[in-house]
Write a protein that holds these residues in place. Sequence first.
Motif, PDB file in Angstrom:
ATOM      1  N   ASN A 157     -43.592  52.232  67.590  1.00  0.00           N
ATOM      2  CA  ASN A 157     -43.479  53.585  68.443  1.00  0.00           C
ATOM      3  C   ASN A 157     -44.401  53.473  69.707  1.00  0.00           C
ATOM      4  O   ASN A 157     -45.807  53.609  69.465  1.00  0.00           O
ATOM      5  N   LEU A 158     -43.781  53.245  70.756  1.00  0.00           N
ATOM      6  CA  LEU A 158     -44.916  53.327  72.085  1.00  0.00           C
ATOM      7  C   LEU A 158     -45.369  54.665  72.105  1.00  0.00           C
ATOM      8  O   LEU A 158     -46.759  54.432  73.021  1.00  0.00           O
ATOM      9  N   GLU A 159     -44.796  55.632  71.994  1.00  0.00           N
ATOM     10  CA  GLU A 159     -45.576  56.831  72.160  1.00  0.00           C
ATOM     11  C   GLU A 159     -46.904  57.151  71.312  1.00  0.00           C
ATOM     12  O   GLU A 159     -48.026  57.387  71.724  1.00  0.00           O
ATOM     13  N   LYS A 160     -46.642  56.711  70.096  1.00  0.00           N
ATOM     14  CA  LYS A 160     -47.827  56.717  69.101  1.00  0.00           C
ATOM     15  C   LYS A 160     -48.769  55.791  69.357  1.00  0.00           C
ATOM     16  O   LYS A 160     -50.151  55.996  69.340  1.00  0.00           O
ATOM     17  N   LEU A 161     -48.425  54.480  69.889  1.00  0.00           N
ATOM     18  CA  LEU A 161     -49.463  53.470  70.387  1.00  0.00           C
ATOM     19  C   LEU A 161     -50.455  54.072  71.555  1.00  0.00           C
ATOM     20  O   LEU A 161     -51.598  53.894  71.502  1.00  0.00           O
ATOM     21  N   PHE A 162     -49.563  54.669  72.521  1.00  0.00           N
ATOM     22  CA  PHE A 162     -50.321  55.411  73.462  1.00  0.00           C
ATOM     23  C   PHE A 162     -51.259  56.486  73.082  1.00  0.00           C
ATOM     24  O   PHE A 162     -52.261  56.440  73.494  1.00  0.00           O
ATOM     25  N   ASP A 163     -50.623  57.294  72.236  1.00  0.00           N
ATOM     26  CA  ASP A 163     -51.571  58.327  71.659  1.00  0.00           C
ATOM     27  C   ASP A 163     -52.968  57.974  70.913  1.00  0.00           C
ATOM     28  O   ASP A 163     -53.774  58.487  70.538  1.00  0.00           O
TER      29      ASP A 163
ATOM     30  N   TYR B 140     -44.316  63.869  86.303  1.00  0.00           N
ATOM     31  CA  TYR B 140     -43.775  62.736  85.735  1.00  0.00           C
ATOM     32  C   TYR B 140     -45.037  61.764  85.389  1.00  0.00           C
ATOM     33  O   TYR B 140     -45.944  61.936  86.218  1.00  0.00           O
ATOM     34  N   SER B 141     -44.935  61.426  84.057  1.00  0.00           N
ATOM     35  CA  SER B 141     -46.445  60.811  83.637  1.00  0.00           C
ATOM     36  C   SER B 141     -46.062  59.451  82.738  1.00  0.00           C
ATOM     37  O   SER B 141     -44.698  59.149  82.165  1.00  0.00           O
ATOM     38  N   ILE B 142     -46.839  58.773  82.529  1.00  0.00           N
ATOM     39  CA  ILE B 142     -46.769  57.519  81.601  1.00  0.00           C
ATOM     40  C   ILE B 142     -46.325  57.917  80.217  1.00  0.00           C
ATOM     41  O   ILE B 142     -45.449  57.297  79.515  1.00  0.00           O
ATOM     42  N   ARG B 143     -46.605  58.930  79.581  1.00  0.00           N
ATOM     43  CA  ARG B 143     -46.389  59.573  78.481  1.00  0.00           C
ATOM     44  C   ARG B 143     -44.736  59.847  78.237  1.00  0.00           C
ATOM     45  O   ARG B 143     -44.051  59.593  77.361  1.00  0.00           O
ATOM     46  N   ASP B 144     -44.171  60.393  79.593  1.00  0.00           N
ATOM     47  CA  ASP B 144     -42.753  60.470  79.786  1.00  0.00           C
ATOM     48  C   ASP B 144     -42.149  59.395  79.352  1.00  0.00           C
ATOM     49  O   ASP B 144     -40.982  59.340  78.718  1.00  0.00           O
ATOM     50  N   ILE B 145     -42.496  58.287  80.269  1.00  0.00           N
ATOM     51  CA  ILE B 145     -41.661  56.848  80.142  1.00  0.00           C
ATOM     52  C   ILE B 145     -41.749  56.279  78.677  1.00  0.00           C
ATOM     53  O   ILE B 145     -40.874  56.098  78.019  1.00  0.00           O
ATOM     54  N   LEU B 146     -43.057  56.538  77.940  1.00  0.00           N
ATOM     55  CA  LEU B 146     -43.222  55.882  76.707  1.00  0.00           C
ATOM     56  C   LEU B 146     -42.280  56.868  75.821  1.00  0.00           C
ATOM     57  O   LEU B 146     -41.812  56.225  74.644  1.00  0.00           O
TER      58      LEU B 146
END
Length: 168
Positions: free
Chosen positions: A76-82, A112-118
């Motif tokens: 999960n890309l969002e979880k990894l970023f978080d 628009y943010s990196i979090r949105d893409i992820l």
Amino acid sequence: MMSARLSKAIRIGDAAKAVFRKTKMFPGQRFEEHEDWCEREHVGVEPMLLALSMELALKAWFVFDYDDPKVIKSHNLEKLFDSLLPESQRKLEVEFKRSVAPRHPSAFYIDYSIRDILSQHKDAFIDWRYLHEAKKSMMFDQSAFEATLEMVLREFRKRYRTENVNPL
């Protein structure tokens, strides 16, 4: 001498870069430009590999952040970023807004943010790997995702070249 965590983080980052380079070798149109995507011989491969590359890139950041060679187990890309340190999240966000967002604007997000893409592509590796089982609409913004991935890899390279590297 390089620390074990830096060596592992660099290896993971190099793997992310190698997978990304492989996706650039696919012939023909970009994923979103193909009208009849079912007829493409490698349908789903590019999004899956790009997501894998981003996963590895974020895991390289994680290993570097926590000085721990144990990599978080998630696709999960969002979880990894978080899971990254807040300072790393901020650094990537600032660079995204500076270098990616102006070239790849989104009509769907006001700020628009990196979090949105992820977040939009958080499960892309699994979704595209199991394309035949798709239960939802499959969307992949390849150009914005690639630009984001390039930025994450570039910033990681800058980071390990400037931090904790002992001169000879």
